[in-house]
Design a protein around this motif. Structure first.
Motif, mmCIF file in Angstrom:
data_model
loop_
_atom_site.group_PDB
_atom_site.id
_atom_site.type_symbol
_atom_site.label_atom_id
_atom_site.label_comp_id
_atom_site.label_asym_id
_atom_site.label_seq_id
_atom_site.Cartn_x
_atom_site.Cartn_y
_atom_site.Cartn_z
ATOM 1 N N ILE A 33 0.837 -1.200 0.000
ATOM 2 C CA ILE A 33 0.000 0.000 0.000
ATOM 3 C C ILE A 33 0.872 1.250 0.000
ATOM 4 O O ILE A 33 0.611 2.206 -0.734
ATOM 5 C CB ILE A 33 -0.957 -0.024 1.207
ATOM 6 N N ALA A 34 1.928 1.255 0.808
ATOM 7 C CA ALA A 34 2.832 2.402 0.868
ATOM 8 C C ALA A 34 3.548 2.621 -0.457
ATOM 9 O O ALA A 34 3.728 3.759 -0.900
ATOM 10 C CB ALA A 34 3.845 2.216 1.995
ATOM 11 N N ILE A 35 3.957 1.540 -1.115
ATOM 12 C CA ILE A 35 4.626 1.668 -2.410
ATOM 13 C C ILE A 35 3.675 2.254 -3.448
ATOM 14 O O ILE A 35 4.061 3.127 -4.234
ATOM 15 C CB ILE A 35 5.190 0.312 -2.864
ATOM 16 N N GLY A 36 2.434 1.808 -3.445
ATOM 17 C CA GLY A 36 1.450 2.342 -4.392
ATOM 18 C C GLY A 36 1.226 3.835 -4.203
ATOM 19 O O GLY A 36 1.216 4.608 -5.169
ATOM 20 N N PHE A 37 1.063 4.261 -2.953
ATOM 21 C CA PHE A 37 0.865 5.681 -2.693
ATOM 22 C C PHE A 37 2.120 6.492 -2.993
ATOM 23 O O PHE A 37 2.037 7.639 -3.440
ATOM 24 C CB PHE A 37 0.424 5.917 -1.250
ATOM 25 N N SER A 38 3.299 5.918 -2.777
ATOM 26 C CA SER A 38 4.526 6.662 -3.057
ATOM 27 C C SER A 38 4.737 6.832 -4.561
ATOM 28 O O SER A 38 5.241 7.868 -5.003
ATOM 29 C CB SER A 38 5.727 5.978 -2.422
ATOM 30 N N ILE A 39 4.366 5.842 -5.352
ATOM 31 C CA ILE A 39 4.454 5.982 -6.807
ATOM 32 C C ILE A 39 3.518 7.077 -7.281
ATOM 33 O O ILE A 39 3.893 7.939 -8.086
ATOM 34 C CB ILE A 39 4.165 4.646 -7.510
ATOM 35 N N LEU A 40 2.298 7.073 -6.764
ATOM 36 C CA LEU A 40 1.322 8.098 -7.135
ATOM 37 C C LEU A 40 1.793 9.481 -6.701
ATOM 38 O O LEU A 40 1.739 10.443 -7.478
ATOM 39 C CB LEU A 40 -0.034 7.768 -6.516
ATOM 40 N N GLY A 41 2.273 9.598 -5.468
ATOM 41 C CA GLY A 41 2.754 10.883 -4.981
ATOM 42 C C GLY A 41 3.983 11.365 -5.719
ATOM 43 O O GLY A 41 4.136 12.559 -5.984
ATOM 44 N N GLY A 42 4.892 10.452 -6.053
ATOM 45 C CA GLY A 42 6.073 10.826 -6.819
ATOM 46 C C GLY A 42 5.716 11.308 -8.214
ATOM 47 O O GLY A 42 6.310 12.268 -8.725
ATOM 48 N N ILE A 72 10.224 3.285 0.739
ATOM 49 C CA ILE A 72 10.387 1.863 1.058
ATOM 50 C C ILE A 72 11.248 1.656 2.303
ATOM 51 O O ILE A 72 10.823 0.956 3.226
ATOM 52 C CB ILE A 72 10.915 1.082 -0.158
ATOM 53 N N PRO A 73 12.452 2.255 2.412
ATOM 54 C CA PRO A 73 13.218 2.051 3.646
ATOM 55 C C PRO A 73 12.531 2.631 4.881
ATOM 56 O O PRO A 73 12.570 2.030 5.962
ATOM 57 C CB PRO A 73 14.549 2.771 3.391
ATOM 58 N N ALA A 74 11.890 3.779 4.726
ATOM 59 C CA ALA A 74 11.202 4.389 5.868
ATOM 60 C C ALA A 74 10.021 3.538 6.327
ATOM 61 O O ALA A 74 9.785 3.385 7.532
ATOM 62 C CB ALA A 74 10.730 5.788 5.505
ATOM 63 N N THR A 75 9.292 2.961 5.396
ATOM 64 C CA THR A 75 8.154 2.115 5.745
ATOM 65 C C THR A 75 8.612 0.827 6.425
ATOM 66 O O THR A 75 8.028 0.394 7.413
ATOM 67 C CB THR A 75 7.327 1.786 4.490
ATOM 68 N N VAL A 76 9.666 0.216 5.894
ATOM 69 C CA VAL A 76 10.181 -1.016 6.498
ATOM 70 C C VAL A 76 10.672 -0.732 7.915
ATOM 71 O O VAL A 76 10.362 -1.482 8.856
ATOM 72 C CB VAL A 76 11.300 -1.624 5.628
ATOM 73 N N LEU A 77 11.409 0.351 8.105
ATOM 74 C CA LEU A 77 11.885 0.714 9.438
ATOM 75 C C LEU A 77 10.727 1.010 10.383
ATOM 76 O O LEU A 77 10.728 0.565 11.531
ATOM 77 C CB LEU A 77 12.824 1.919 9.345
ATOM 78 N N GLY A 78 9.734 1.726 9.904
ATOM 79 C CA GLY A 78 8.567 2.018 10.734
ATOM 80 C C GLY A 78 7.798 0.776 11.124
ATOM 81 O O GLY A 78 7.357 0.642 12.268
ATOM 82 N N LEU A 79 7.617 -0.161 10.203
ATOM 83 C CA LEU A 79 6.926 -1.411 10.524
ATOM 84 C C LEU A 79 7.706 -2.235 11.518
ATOM 85 O O LEU A 79 7.125 -2.882 12.401
ATOM 86 C CB LEU A 79 6.655 -2.204 9.249
ATOM 87 N N ILE A 80 9.030 -2.220 11.407
ATOM 88 C CA ILE A 80 9.843 -2.958 12.374
ATOM 89 C C ILE A 80 9.713 -2.351 13.768
ATOM 90 O O ILE A 80 9.556 -3.064 14.755
ATOM 91 C CB ILE A 80 11.322 -3.000 11.921
ATOM 92 N N VAL A 81 9.756 -1.023 13.849
ATOM 93 C CA VAL A 81 9.619 -0.354 15.142
ATOM 94 C C VAL A 81 8.250 -0.618 15.752
ATOM 95 O O VAL A 81 8.126 -0.886 16.956
ATOM 96 C CB VAL A 81 9.883 1.164 14.983
ATOM 97 N N ILE A 82 7.205 -0.562 14.935
ATOM 98 C CA ILE A 82 5.856 -0.841 15.446
ATOM 99 C C ILE A 82 5.729 -2.292 15.897
ATOM 100 O O ILE A 82 5.105 -2.569 16.920
ATOM 101 C CB ILE A 82 4.801 -0.496 14.375
ATOM 102 N N ALA A 83 6.311 -3.220 15.157
ATOM 103 C CA ALA A 83 6.203 -4.636 15.500
ATOM 104 C C ALA A 83 6.953 -4.956 16.779
ATOM 105 O O ALA A 83 6.561 -5.855 17.541
ATOM 106 C CB ALA A 83 6.723 -5.497 14.368
ATOM 107 N N ILE A 84 8.047 -4.240 17.043
ATOM 108 C CA ILE A 84 8.823 -4.486 18.269
ATOM 109 C C ILE A 84 8.043 -4.059 19.512
ATOM 110 O O ILE A 84 8.068 -4.720 20.530
ATOM 111 C CB ILE A 84 10.198 -3.802 18.193
ATOM 112 N N ASN A 85 7.357 -2.930 19.405
ATOM 113 C CA ASN A 85 6.611 -2.417 20.569
ATOM 114 C C ASN A 85 5.405 -3.205 20.781
ATOM 115 O O ASN A 85 4.578 -3.650 20.823
ATOM 116 C CB ASN A 85 6.260 -0.957 20.389
#
Length: 85
Positions: A33-42, A72-85
């Motif tokens: 979903i994040a990749i789709g929105f980033s392509i559209l926004g870009g 992509i890197p920001a989303t992956v990092l954010g998902l990892i941080v959310i999953a840890i908490n």
């Protein structure tokens, strides 16, 4: 279609997705979903910034390619941080 929707794995995925739980399957869906929105926004950003200079189609294609480069890197990092908490 009924068999797919009544499958226990699909039911588990849907319930965890809407509950906001982050696991591997829901993380991949959120990344898509994040990749789709980033392509559209870009593409929109490329049109607004360089549409007149490069042409609207070329600016949209270049913007659509460069949009996911930061997301992509920001989303992956954010998902990892959310999953840890």
């Amino acid at each position: 279609m009924n068999e797919v929707l009544n499958d226990p794995l699909v039911q588990s995925f849907i319930s965890s997705f809407f509950a906001g739980e982050i696991n591997l399957a829901t993380g991949i869906v959120w990344l898509g979903i994040a990749i789709g929105f980033s392509i559209l926004g870009g593409a929109i950003g490329g049109i607004l910034l360089a549409g007149k200079d490069l042409g609207y189609r070329l600016a949209a294609m270049i913007g659509g390619l460069f949009g996911p480069a930061a997301i992509i890197p920001a989303t992956v990092l954010g998902l990892i941080v959310i999953a840890i908490n």
